[in-house]
Structures are given as C-alpha cells and as structure tokens.
Write an enzyme that holds these catalytic residues in place. Sequence first.
Site, PDB file in Angstrom:
ATOM      1  N   ASP A 413      35.125  43.567  48.160  1.00  0.00           N
ATOM      2  CA  ASP A 413      36.129  42.745  47.336  1.00  0.00           C
ATOM      3  C   ASP A 413      35.702  43.053  45.991  1.00  0.00           C
ATOM      4  O   ASP A 413      34.683  43.615  45.838  1.00  0.00           O
ATOM      5  CB  ASP A 413      35.842  41.328  48.028  1.00  0.00           C
ATOM      6  CG  ASP A 413      37.004  40.376  47.386  1.00  0.00           C
ATOM      7  OD1 ASP A 413      38.296  41.171  47.232  1.00  0.00           O
ATOM      8  OD2 ASP A 413      36.700  39.235  47.304  1.00  0.00           O
ATOM      9  N   GLU A 416      37.840  46.035  41.566  1.00  0.00           N
ATOM     10  CA  GLU A 416      38.768  46.893  40.632  1.00  0.00           C
ATOM     11  C   GLU A 416      38.144  47.508  39.316  1.00  0.00           C
ATOM     12  O   GLU A 416      38.561  48.224  38.809  1.00  0.00           O
ATOM     13  CB  GLU A 416      39.523  45.565  40.159  1.00  0.00           C
ATOM     14  CG  GLU A 416      40.513  45.352  41.116  1.00  0.00           C
ATOM     15  CD  GLU A 416      39.962  44.262  42.229  1.00  0.00           C
ATOM     16  OE1 GLU A 416      40.456  44.355  43.382  1.00  0.00           O
ATOM     17  OE2 GLU A 416      38.993  43.514  41.888  1.00  0.00           O
ATOM     18  N   ASP A 488      44.813  38.476  46.977  1.00  0.00           N
ATOM     19  CA  ASP A 488      44.952  36.997  47.243  1.00  0.00           C
ATOM     20  C   ASP A 488      46.682  36.416  47.109  1.00  0.00           C
ATOM     21  O   ASP A 488      47.003  36.095  46.121  1.00  0.00           O
ATOM     22  CB  ASP A 488      44.545  36.412  45.969  1.00  0.00           C
ATOM     23  CG  ASP A 488      42.750  36.811  46.350  1.00  0.00           C
ATOM     24  OD1 ASP A 488      42.415  36.934  47.288  1.00  0.00           O
ATOM     25  OD2 ASP A 488      42.151  36.800  45.243  1.00  0.00           O
TER      26      ASP A 488
END
Length: 820
Positions: A413, A416, A488
Amino acid sequence: MMRIKFRAFGALWLCFAFSATVFGQGSPVKSMGNVTNAVVDGGQVKITTQNARAEVTVYTPSVIRVRIDKHELAADFSYAVIAKPQQTKANITQNDNEISIVTDSLKLTITKKPFAVTFYTPAGEVINQDETGLATSWVNDAVTTYKKMQPDEHFVGLGEKTGPLDRKGAGFTNWNSDTFGYRDGQDPIYSTIPFYIGIHHNVSYGIFMDNTYQSDFNFGASNNRFSSFGAHGGEMNYYFIYHKHLADIITSYTALTGRMHLPPLWSLGYQQNRYSYYPDTEVYRIAQTLREKKIPADGITLDIHYMDKYKVFTWDKQRFPDPAKMTGRLKEMGFKTTLIVDPGVKAEPGYGVYDRGLKDDIFIKYQDNTNYTGEVWPGWCHFPDFTGAKGRNWWETELKQYAAEGVSGIWNDMNEIATWGQKMPDNVIFDFEGRKASHLEARNVYGLNMIRASYEGYRKALNNKRPFILTRSGYAGLQRYSAIWTGDNRAEDDHMLLGVRLLSSLGLSGVAFSGMDIGGFTGNASVGLYTRWVQIGAFNPYFRNHTGVNTKSAEPWAFGEEALEIARNYINLRYKLLPYLYSTFYEATQNGQPVVRSLAINYTHDPKIFTYQNEYQFGNAFLIAPFASTDVYGTVYLPKGKWYDLYSDELSMGNKETIIKLAKHKLPVYVKESSIIPMQSLIQNTTEKPTDTLDVHIYKGDVNNSFVYYEDDGESYDYENGSFYKRTISYKAISKTITFGKAEGSVTSKFKYVRVLLHGFETNAAVKADGKQAAAKASFVSFIAPISRFDPEGTANPVEGSNVKTLVLPNGSGQFTITY
C-alpha cells in the site's frame, strides 16, 4: 489598384514570414521534419530526420515498435517489456517518397516529406495514421504523437481510469497518486498503464506507449481533430498492435509485458478485511463468526494497526503478542493471513529496520546524497529505492520474518509514493538500475518495483509455496507480480458501478487479477448497497470485503439476517464455481485474457456495448448485469446469440434490450449458449476437499465452444514442472457431441467422477457415452437458496431452479464423448 495588389502581396509575404517564425527554426513546437536518411537492418529501419532520430522495429507479424527522440536514441531499457523481437518475415522497401514495411498481418508506410506513419490492414484499409501536419513533435522536453481521429472511433483501456468505458472525448494523465475517496471522473488515481485500444470501421488496434514520465492521453478532449499520447520527458516509444480480434490484441500486449503466475487457490476465496482488526482476540472473533455462520472464507487481512506505531516489519506486542501463534491458529481454522506493508521506513535510530536500511544505503536521495524524508503514518520516513537491485534485495531480506511467522500474503500500500502533502520533490534521485533518474521519471514505476521485490522475495521465503501479493499502485506489467485493487473507494452506488468499469478497463489492459473494496471503504453502506455489492463481488477476481476506520462494522452479518442470507448465497456460489474460476485464471496465465471481460472483447463492434458499459462477462460463460441498489427496474442488453437466465434457465435471444424487474436478493446473471461450466460441491474454505464428483454444466447452443479445465495442488509451483491435470472439453453443435479430451499433466484429478448436467436439451433426447446408451436422469438444479420469510405469517419463498438431464461417468485420463 496597383497599391491594393501591393498591399495584398505584402500581407501574403508577412503571412509566410509569420509561418516561418512560428513553425520554422524558432518555433516553440519542434517537429521531426523530413527524412534525410533511412537504413534497413534486418527487421529494423534506422531513420534520421532533420530534427530527430527514429527506429522502427518489426517485433512480431502483428506488433511494430516506433522509437523517436530529438537526438541519438539511448540504450534500450524497459521495466514493462520483457519480450524480445521475434524473427519475422517482413518485406521492407523504400523509395524517394516513402518506406514500406509489410508483414503477414499488417502494412506500415512511413512518408519521408515529412516523417509520418500509417498502418494498414493487409487489404489496404487504414487502421491508424499520424495526423497530417502534426505527427510527432516536441514542446520543450515533452514529446507527443498525434493520430488522426477516425469517424466514429471509440477508445477503451488505459488501465485504472475513472469515467465511462469509452474514453472518447476525454483526456487522461498518468501520474500515480494517493487519492482517498476519489470521485467518479477524478484523474489520475493510483496506477499507470499507458495502453489503449482503438475501435473503428470493423477494425481494432492497440497502442502501448512505454514511457515512465508523467504522460497524457487525449481522445478528442478540447479538439475535434486528433487523438494523442505523449510524455513530459524521455523518448517517444510505442508499440502498435493489430489483430482482427480484440482478444488477440490483449494476448499480444501481455506477450510484451508478461502474464500473471497462477495465484494460490485460497486467494480466490472470500477475504475479510477491515481498517483495522485488532487485537488478536478480535481477529479470532471474526474468524470464528465466519465459521459459525457458515460463510465460506479463506483470508483475513490485517491493516496498519497490527504494527508498532505503524512502523513496517514490526508488530504491536500489546495487540499481537505472538504473531506465529495467531497465524497458526487461523490456519487450523482454514484461514490465511495477509499483512499490509508500506514503503515508508520511520527515520528512528534504534529501530532495526531503519538502522539496517541506513547501513545498506538503500534509500532514495536528493542530489546532494542525503536521504529524502517524507511524512507518512509513522512520522518522518525514508523510502527504499526499489529501482535498484540493492534496495529490492534489502526488502526481500526484511520480508523473511513474515514468512517465518506464518503470513501468506503481502499487501503493498501507499506505494505511489504517498506522502503527506502529496508533493514529492522533483529532485529526488532513484537508482533506476544504475542509470540514475529523477522523481519525474521514476515515480510511475516505484510501485511496480516494490511489488517485484515483494513477489520475488516472498516466493523465495515461502519455499515453493505461492505467495499472494496485492498492490494499490503499479505500471504496465504489474500483472507479473501482483493483484491490484481499486483503492479507497466510497460506499455509494455510483462508486460500486465505477468499480465494475475499473475492473473491466484493467482487464482490457492486461490485468486479470483485480478487485475492489466490497461495500465501500469510506462511509457506511446501506443494507441494499451492501447486498448488491457483495453479489457483484462474487463475480470479481479478487473478492474482498473492506471498510475504513470509524465506520460501522461491515461484515456480512452486520446488515441483518436477510442481508446475511443473500451474502451467504453468493459467497456459496463463488466457492462452488472455483473449478471454473481457477481454470479461467489458468487461461490468463496462457493468453492474458482477463477474468472480468468488458463486452468490448467479444462484441467489439456492437455499438450498444458502450451504452451498457457496466455489463461484463465473468470468464467466457457468464454475463453480469450490475445495477444500483436503489433501482427497481433495469434494462438489460444481451448481445447476439442465445442466453440463459442463471437461476431459471429461461432462454432469451440476444441483440436486444429487455426491461426487467430487479430483486434485492438476486443479481441478474446470464449464461451464454454452448457454455461449459465446471463446478464443485460447497466447501467452507479451500483446505476442505469437495466431494469426489465434478459437476460440468453444459448449456445447449448453436455455436461450437471449448473450455480448458485445469487443476493442480493450488499452492506450489510444481505445476511449472508438469504437476497438473488439464483437459479440453468441447461442445460441437452440429455433430451434437460433447468431448472430454485426453488429460494432460502428470497428476490425476481430485475428482473421481464427472457429472454432466445438460441445460436446455430436450428431455426425451437419447444420450450416449462413447456410443453406448447412457443412463441419463432428470434432476433439479438450483444455484441459490430461497431467502427466509421473516414475517411469521408469510409463506416460504419458492426454490428457484431448472430441470436438467444428468449422467455420471468415471473421470479417467482418457478421452470420452457424449452424444445426444
């Protein structure tokens, strides 16, 4: 008169002078100009133009690569492309005006004055061409290629992009971003796959631009002239793919960028997650409740609260005093444990992970050689440099402890890279396999390289057991290492339907293993929304229930008894379908075809598929028609052919729209004619063995079909050495035969018998097995159980199902044929 003419001439001269200023030597837009030299070298043409260099390479008969830069082309390198050019028969010729490249599958013409390319079918139809006068050009360091917009052209793909299935009229940016609670239409979000498919005039083609800088795709946004693709730096580097069938374009794209490995079977089961389950007693409670309420499930995922103050590779010893004991107890109950990991390493002396990272010098840096520091969950952090072998090897070493503690899955997670403020400086330097690159070039591949390290490290650590790897971010080729989920999302109907389109688009872009947070991550789903979403989730590749912190509980039992029964029905169906689903995943490893299949794959040139953009196929047999939870009626479009209602076997003719009444307990699902669907008895998790009979459902149709049935141990890599069982099941409409081909592989099936269930066949038809009369029986088949009448004065709901003919045969390794 003479004066007027002189003024006209003067204006004309000024116009030419203005043109020379704007578009000539001093223009802010720099074009390639004319070809000054072209050299043919085998299957490649090396080209020099007035302002650029280019290489055009025949990769395969159907794939041609185009590289262009303002200067000598750099050494070839890609994180995405793993394939090499094949030896291909190509006829390459040139004259003063053009260069021609002809293969068995397509023709490419390069005009010389100026440089521009056009791709043709073998019959001479234009597939794709540079826009006249624009072609490829630069504005400063940004390079863009402009393509002529064909009449009625549609565009699909581009990976994880919000909005409609058809990208026409919109523009998109690739810049991997942390976008909590993103809205429909927000761009960019988490992942970058710069590959799209164009559709027009009964042809389709693919373009993959392999450039990791921030990139932009324009499909007619703010202009009515062209589609374009470009990047803010680096070279223009794209692969053009042409096939008659769109599915083959996906196959060629995944041949370039790689295909997924078979996942562990347990990862295809139902997964229960929350942000977050803690302490360990809460995890046990969730696991025990799933078992008590007979909700099949295989996985429990722990979010960041399992860590000590959110520090990666640690456990909060108050909440989880004995991780190995917990994972062991869960395994005894039939559950595998997945842990979240974030790349940020807290800059805290005395924290072993940080100290080892400093010692091994594996963090990304500023140009002055100091480690970049950004703030995330644990506080101020450094970040491993996954673009170098040293950083990946360090990560692999740190992961080993999780394997020793019995963890089966790694959830990547915040990769990015996500940092508070969402503005990482451009001057951060990455290793980039020794070449060195700034943040501008490396950001979009950071997540890809993190999951590469996680997959390769955990594969080693698990000693021949397959890991489950999940990611939020990635780049083209991510399918080689990981599943992806859509981040999300929000507990809203439009987000549920957006998720369907995101999975369809990811499938069109080479990613077969994908999912979304069932019920929505942010906010609180209504009972109706949750029940509809879990129904759709049962027909997603990755089936995970997940909700955020400070939301209401969102386990299947949290929405009342009726919702629980509906959820259980569809989770049960998912487990019965595992033989079909696992075989469909095997297909993805072989040809790249996704599990969630946009109707654009099989019905490419049917214009109605863009109206009914939320419909999709689950494998090749099922058509799923999602609707908002608030819809009472809906319109279903069934493409050409014949379609069976899954629940009743009611037959409908395709190529028409039908208004149907929707029921909250039932998702509209249809089965394509001639489908072959293997199923098993209900199990509560994949460590349980089903009964010894494999049910193979055959749906009568007018078209031929085949299905590759596949099984192996579901957990090891022994299949790579032949330890599998595989056979092709064929349905021939004209000869009225069903053939189970000879089994391949070195192991026997776990099913001793095959029960063939014939849907839509005449009840009095004689059935033979290998020429001998077979004892076919009438049976009643139901795929979902009736929902209870909770009103004490009500009557029982009827059982929904259909009457079929069945026959049971030994499941040996030899071929056998059924005739009817």
